[in-house]
Write an enzyme that holds these catalytic residues in place. Structure first.
Site: not given
Length: 313
Positions: A64-65, A177
């Site tokens: 997802l975004p 990340k």
């Protein structure tokens, strides 16, 4: 063969679905955007516009975004007006999330998954659409050791085994990340400032860039991505609003942890001002574009964002 339901047929999700299909898995792709159906079916996957109940032998994969979309999908809208997607997973099922999201959200997701009896991994991806198509994404994984090993064969269908890095418990993948991204954005801003000062003082930008690449100041950004900036390419594969979302989530984490964050806060401020100036458009290097705007000169050789060269999609 594993039955996989993948939510999110975007720049990363669609190539991942293709690799899963090529490996012999049965893949259903769920996305609200009906224009994605043709590409999904061309990749050999089944298409659906809604998520239905998944039995325990299915694996849910989400791409997802960002954090708001992930929270709403999995936990439901704020206020509890509807159940989230976790309610669609049968106890004993598995869920792998590839979204780049706020580390703090992982604790809520892990608690909800545990209550449901669902095995959950956060496996934030590093790399862009080309890496996804090549099967060369980096995966930064958080979760239980046993779940990582059990789901590793599925992860290896869309990336090289050496690119899968188990970083710790739930949230460790997300945090890894975002820290990588924060350092990358910081390098971009620092290099942009150095090049602008050099250009103002009369140094040839391309010559300075070549020297930086082979100097102690060299980095992956300089070696791999600086050429894109100098060609006028602001890397429209990631939204500026998402950049700010990630940097702000780390700032909140640093504040709660009581760790220094002054340099990174300056980097975030540059990107917030870029967002206020350019709006919610695509471009990972628009922080540097904002510095160019302030300096009154561009480092790139083609039309810059002030001349409407950035994507709005």
């Amino acid at each position: 063969m594993v039955a996989v339901t993948l939510v999110g047929a975007g720049r990363i999700g669609l190539p991942v679905a293709g690799h899963l299909v090529a490996a012999g898995h049965r893949v259903e792709v769920v996305d609200l955007r009906e224009d994605r159906q043709v590409d999904v079916e061309a990749a050999g996957a089944h298409w659906s516009s809604s998520l239905t109940r998944l039995p325990a032998d299915h694996v849910l994969v989400t791409v997802l975004p960002g954090s708001p979309e992930l929270r709403e999908l999995m936990l439901g809208p704020s206020g509890g007006s509807a159940p989230g997607a976790l309610a669609q997973l049968a106890p004993g099922g598995s869920w792998i999330d590839l979204t780049s999201t706020a580390p703090g959200l992982a604790q809520d997701l892990a608690a909800a998954a545990n209550e449901r009896g669902v095995r959950y991994l956060d496996a934030a991806v590093g790399g862009g659409p080309q890496d996804a198509r090549r099967g060369d994404l980096a995966l930064y994984v958080g979760g239980e050791d046993s779940d990582v090993e059990r789901l590793r064969p599925l992860l290896e269908t869309f990336t090289d085994p050496t690119r899968i890095r188990h970083m710790g418990g739930h949230g460790a993948g997300y945090l890894t990340k975002l820290l990588i991204n924060q350092l990358w954005f910081g390098q971009a801003v620092a290099v942009g400032e150095a090049l602008l000062l050099g250009a103002q003082a009369g140094l040839a930008t391309d010559r300075l860039a070549d020297v930086l690449d082979t100097s102690p100041a060299g980095s992956d950004f300089v070696h791999t991505h600086l050429s894109s900036l100098l060609a006028g390419d602001y890397l429209p594969t990631f939204g500026l609003a998402r950049v700010v979302e990630e940097l702000d989530s780390l700032a909140r984490l640093a504040e709660s942890a009581g760790t220094p964050w002054s340099v990174s806060e300056r980097v975030a401020r540059v990107h917030r001002r870029a967002l206020a100036h350019y709006g919610d458009v695509d471009g990972e290097l628009l922080g540097v574009a904002w510095l160019e705007h302030l300096a009154g000169r561009r480092l790139g050789r083609s039309v810059g964002p002030d001349q409407s060269a950035v994507s709005s999609g």
